[in-house]
Design a protein around this motif. Sequence first.
Motif, short mmCIF file in Angstrom:
data_model
loop_
_atom_site.label_atom_id
_atom_site.label_comp_id
_atom_site.label_asym_id
_atom_site.label_seq_id
_atom_site.Cartn_x
_atom_site.Cartn_y
_atom_site.Cartn_z
N PRO A 1 -8.71 -5.52 -3.40
CA PRO A 1 -7.24 -5.47 -3.53
C PRO A 1 -6.79 -6.19 -4.80
O PRO A 1 -7.43 -7.16 -5.23
N VAL A 2 -5.71 -5.71 -5.39
CA VAL A 2 -5.14 -6.39 -6.55
C VAL A 2 -4.42 -7.67 -6.10
O VAL A 2 -4.40 -8.68 -6.79
N LEU A 3 -3.87 -7.59 -4.89
CA LEU A 3 -3.10 -8.73 -4.39
C LEU A 3 -3.50 -9.02 -2.94
O LEU A 3 -3.59 -8.11 -2.12
N GLU A 4 -3.77 -10.30 -2.69
CA GLU A 4 -4.05 -10.72 -1.31
C GLU A 4 -3.21 -11.94 -0.98
O GLU A 4 -3.30 -12.96 -1.68
N LEU A 5 -2.40 -11.83 0.04
CA LEU A 5 -1.64 -12.98 0.53
C LEU A 5 -2.14 -13.29 1.92
O LEU A 5 -2.27 -12.39 2.75
N GLU A 6 -2.44 -14.55 2.14
CA GLU A 6 -2.96 -14.93 3.45
C GLU A 6 -2.10 -16.04 4.03
O GLU A 6 -2.04 -17.13 3.47
N ALA A 7 -1.40 -15.73 5.07
CA ALA A 7 -0.57 -16.71 5.81
C ALA A 7 0.30 -17.56 4.88
O ALA A 7 0.32 -18.78 4.97
N VAL A 8 1.01 -16.88 3.98
CA VAL A 8 1.84 -17.61 3.01
C VAL A 8 3.18 -17.99 3.63
O VAL A 8 3.87 -17.16 4.22
N SER A 9 3.52 -19.26 3.50
CA SER A 9 4.84 -19.73 3.95
C SER A 9 5.49 -20.51 2.82
O SER A 9 4.79 -21.05 1.95
N GLN B 1 -2.09 -7.28 1.85
CA GLN B 1 -3.10 -6.89 0.85
C GLN B 1 -2.59 -5.64 0.16
O GLN B 1 -2.09 -4.74 0.83
N VAL B 2 -2.71 -5.59 -1.14
CA VAL B 2 -2.27 -4.39 -1.86
C VAL B 2 -3.44 -3.84 -2.66
O VAL B 2 -4.03 -4.53 -3.51
N GLU B 3 -3.77 -2.60 -2.37
CA GLU B 3 -4.91 -1.94 -3.04
C GLU B 3 -4.50 -1.48 -4.44
O GLU B 3 -3.32 -1.21 -4.68
N PRO B 4 -5.47 -1.36 -5.35
CA PRO B 4 -5.14 -0.94 -6.72
C PRO B 4 -4.44 0.42 -6.76
O PRO B 4 -4.78 1.32 -5.98
N GLY B 5 -3.46 0.53 -7.62
CA GLY B 5 -2.79 1.81 -7.85
C GLY B 5 -1.68 2.11 -6.85
O GLY B 5 -1.02 3.14 -6.97
N ARG B 6 -1.47 1.25 -5.89
CA ARG B 6 -0.42 1.52 -4.89
C ARG B 6 0.94 1.05 -5.42
O ARG B 6 1.03 0.06 -6.14
N THR B 7 1.99 1.74 -5.03
CA THR B 7 3.35 1.28 -5.31
C THR B 7 3.97 0.89 -3.98
O THR B 7 4.10 1.72 -3.08
N ILE B 8 4.30 -0.37 -3.87
CA ILE B 8 4.81 -0.89 -2.60
C ILE B 8 6.28 -1.26 -2.77
O ILE B 8 6.64 -2.02 -3.67
N GLY B 9 7.11 -0.72 -1.93
CA GLY B 9 8.53 -1.06 -1.95
C GLY B 9 8.79 -2.23 -1.02
O GLY B 9 8.32 -2.23 0.12
N SER C 1 2.39 -23.30 2.06
CA SER C 1 1.05 -23.19 2.64
C SER C 1 0.58 -21.75 2.50
O SER C 1 1.39 -20.85 2.23
N GLY C 2 -0.70 -21.55 2.68
CA GLY C 2 -1.25 -20.21 2.59
C GLY C 2 -1.95 -19.99 1.25
O GLY C 2 -1.97 -20.88 0.40
N ARG C 3 -2.51 -18.80 1.10
CA ARG C 3 -3.32 -18.51 -0.08
C ARG C 3 -2.84 -17.24 -0.78
O ARG C 3 -2.51 -16.25 -0.11
N VAL C 4 -2.79 -17.30 -2.11
CA VAL C 4 -2.36 -16.13 -2.89
C VAL C 4 -3.49 -15.81 -3.88
O VAL C 4 -3.94 -16.70 -4.61
N LYS C 5 -3.92 -14.57 -3.88
CA LYS C 5 -4.96 -14.20 -4.85
C LYS C 5 -4.53 -12.92 -5.58
O LYS C 5 -4.26 -11.91 -4.94
N VAL C 6 -4.44 -13.01 -6.90
CA VAL C 6 -4.08 -11.83 -7.68
C VAL C 6 -5.24 -11.53 -8.63
O VAL C 6 -5.71 -12.43 -9.32
N ARG C 7 -5.69 -10.27 -8.64
CA ARG C 7 -6.76 -9.90 -9.56
C ARG C 7 -6.14 -9.17 -10.76
O ARG C 7 -5.58 -8.09 -10.58
N GLY C 8 -6.19 -9.79 -11.92
CA GLY C 8 -5.66 -9.16 -13.13
C GLY C 8 -4.33 -9.75 -13.54
O GLY C 8 -3.83 -10.70 -12.94
#
Length: 432
Positions: A3-11, A47-55, A79-86
């Motif tokens: 995924p390009v973006l992963e958010l895990e239990a973000v507050s 989680q957002v997969e590459p190439g997706r457009t999320i509204g 709290s929580g975890r944010v991971k962005v690829r790119g």
Amino acid sequence: MDPVLELEAVSKCFQRYRHPRDRLWELLFPRTSRVQTFQALENISLQVEPGRTIGIVGRNGAGKSTLLQIVAGTLTPSSGRVKVRGRVAALLELGSGFNPEFTGRQNVFFNGQLLGLTPQEIRDRFAEIVAFAEIGDFLDQPVKTYSSGMMVRLAFSVVAHLDPELLIVDEALAVGDARFQARCMKRIRELKEKGTTILFVSHDANAVRMLCDEAVLLEGGRILERGNPNWVLNHYNQLLGLEDRDNYRPLAQETQQAGLCYVEQAAHPNRHGNGRATISKAWLSGSGLQADKVLQGGDLTLTFQLQIHQDLPDALIGLSIRNLYGVVIYGTNNLQLEKRPKALAAGSSPELSFRWRNQLNAGVYTISIAITSEDCEVYDWIDEALVFEVVNDRFCEGVIDLGADLHWISEFSSPAAIATSRDSLGSTSPSS
Ligand SMILES: Nc1ncnc2c1ncn2[C@@H]1O[C@H](COP(=O)(O)OP(=O)(O)OP(=O)(O)O)[C@@H](O)[C@H]1O
């Protein structure tokens, strides 16, 4: 693919005071804190997969901007975890990311470097960025001297041309005049087609429906729904309930009968063709409000002036109306309308016009125009040559206002009265 973006239990919690006087109280009596903790986001996982457009949709205060600022890295989660690829490029707050003392030129380089591009990579894109922003000589003025429109044009141009892996756009900022909106949306569509992952925040359900592969509905800092845009937006509309309708104000009646006109598009960036014939002018006229605004329901006329440079055996002259999300709403040409030209001799300048009833609903639309041969040799083609905005007095959903009529049937109390009323309306029940 990861995924390009992963958010895990973000507050995210903010500290805030209920009244301004509480702040003063705390200064006077430091041991008695009156600050309150406010939870703007609660346990967001996405989680957002590459190439997706999320509204991302949600009512005011739902937490959209907070979420996007966390993804863009301008706000840290509690709290929580944010991971962005790119690379992430965000158009979130007007002027954010710009140093007001730097010139536009310096800010372009500054932003490019923040995104991890080398000076050479930025130089390679610089001409495109400047051409899109259309800020002219202001490029070498400090950004603090810019109007908000110029700021947004430059900001959008920078984020949209630096090839981010993840683009975050708050649609509310990508506005300006109708022409700029059309160009922004065109660019967003191009990036989507190139495979850029996009997070798109909007209050406009139609925008999300047409542009996005998926939608996320936020409410009170939580994800209420995620999935197919139609499904999610139905839920969003329920939340909005009558709120929107209460805010809806019909147009004042002083709006009639101005004209609107678009002239020569000599050096249009979206123009191509072999030049055997060219469109020297095209303009739209009808009941307008201002230069580029037209009223729903009136007649519109699109007139073409052509210049024939070589004798042509035939010609197909047409138009295509699209909304901001690239959906073709209507298209036609002289062959479909069974109007073949008599002769197209070199040196002639024929003129023709298309006329239709404007049933488009409120929104911004573009018209692409072209002259080609009947077997598609392109003489002149101008994509999205004209931009106009439709203003509608009545509130209705969708792209077209079909102007539906309503007749009460069930207000008649007795079956006999219903039968009589049906007879008088000439209607039949669905089962008959
Ligand atoms: N810096 C801050 N300090 C205190 N509260 C904040 C702060 N930023 C946001 N909030 C609060 O967090 C909540 C979510 O705000 P946010 O701006 O993310 O909502 P939104 O969905 O983007 O709203 P809108 O559609 O109106 O822009 C709101 O109640 C807002 O008042």
